[in-house]
Scaffold this motif. Structure first.
Motif, PDB file in Angstrom:
ATOM      1  N   VAL A  19       0.831  -1.210   0.000  1.00  0.00           N
ATOM      2  CA  VAL A  19       0.000   0.000   0.000  1.00  0.00           C
ATOM      3  C   VAL A  19       0.857   1.247   0.000  1.00  0.00           C
ATOM      4  O   VAL A  19       0.544   2.248  -0.673  1.00  0.00           O
ATOM      5  N   PHE A  66      -1.218   1.910  -4.559  1.00  0.00           N
ATOM      6  CA  PHE A  66      -2.374   1.026  -4.471  1.00  0.00           C
ATOM      7  C   PHE A  66      -2.571   0.273  -5.773  1.00  0.00           C
ATOM      8  O   PHE A  66      -2.442   0.824  -6.867  1.00  0.00           O
ATOM      9  N   ILE A 105      -3.642  -5.747  -4.188  1.00  0.00           N
ATOM     10  CA  ILE A 105      -3.872  -5.603  -2.755  1.00  0.00           C
ATOM     11  C   ILE A 105      -5.321  -5.954  -2.418  1.00  0.00           C
ATOM     12  O   ILE A 105      -5.597  -6.580  -1.388  1.00  0.00           O
TER      13      ILE A 105
END
Length: 270
Positions: free
Chosen positions: A234, A238, A242
């Motif tokens: 993160v 992003f 994830i």
């Protein structure tokens, strides 16, 4: 009495704004999680625009060496910590519920329950200070020790609750049949305690697997767990990858928590 309880329940449901507040809380809690799960199947990198269904981010997550290593570390630590914590919790529950009462027994219970009552960051800082004070090099072993201590009360509570529900007449019947303490435990108490032990183990496992705060403070170089790996990804930027990892971790957590509840419920019904 039942009429009073019924009227109080009705008044709570009819309280002005109660339904709106409840729906708003549910919305804030679960809609972000739902969005993360949905966009983990997005074909493009955007987290706001839908580009079609795809599993490529899951494939990318599974093929990422960093994620593979972190997942293995998390599983090893979670299994080990849950196993040790459950064994200690079972022994503690036996001593607290089947042993002779002693002065300060309530204080012992409070000490066992302390990790549940104090902020997790305090436990993390205390664990770090302890390891530095005794000269421990931070690594997987320090994570394991910290997780084991933190998970003991989560395993202890369902086991102790089950032990308190088992009448001592079973112990006395086993003694009347000339069974020693070990045989009475193995053939009488353990079968009745098994659902609670499994429930406590699963709770301890998922608590260890999902932990971030304690792990982030007591982890050393090369001892990255899955929550730490997600945090590292993160910070870099992003990605739907994830979302995929978070969705899988959420799914595992839901399965274990649900299974723990069902096993505990089956144990209480028996």
């Amino acid at each position: 009495m039942s009429g009073r309880e019924s009227s109080s329940q009705k008044s709570l449901r009819r309280y002005p704004g109660f339904r709106a507040v409840a729906l708003m809380c549910l919305f804030l809690l679960y809609v972000p999680i739902l969005v993360v799960a949905i966009y983990s199947f997005n074909d493009i990198r955007s987290i706001t625009t839908w580009g079609g269904f795809s599993l490529k981010w899951y494939a990318k997550a599974f093929s990422n060496p960093q994620i593979q290593s972190a997942t293995w570390n998390s599983l090893v630590i979670a299994v080990s910590a849950a196993t040790i914590a459950t064994c200690v919790a079972t022994a503690a529950a036996m001593g607290m519920t089947r042993g002779r009462r002693f002065r300060g027994q309530g204080g012992v219970f409070a000490v066992i329950s302390i990790p549940l009552m104090i902020p997790e960051i305090v436990t993390a800082v205390a664990s770090l200070a302890f390891f530095l004070a005794i000269g421990f090099t931070l690594g997987l072993h320090t994570i394991l020790i910290a997780h084991t201590v933190f998970c003991i009360p989560f395993a202890y509570l369902p086991i102790a609750a089950r032990m308190q529900g088992i009448e001592k007449a079973f112990d006395e019947a086993a003694k009347d049949l000339y069974a020693g303490r070990w045989r009475a435990f193995r053939y009488v108490l353990l079968p009745m305690m098994t659902p609670a032990i499994i429930s406590g183990y699963m709770l301890a496992f998922i608590i260890s697997l999902d932990d971030f705060i304690i792990t982030s403070l007591v982890a050393g170089p090369g001892s990255t767990t899955l929550p730490l790996a997600i945090y590292g990804l993160v910070r870099v930027g992003f990605s739907p990858e994830i979302n995929a990892i978070s969705t899988l971790l959420l799914l595992v957590s839901m399965i274990f928590v649900s299974a723990s509840y069902l096993v505990s419920r089956i144990g209480r019904s028996n």
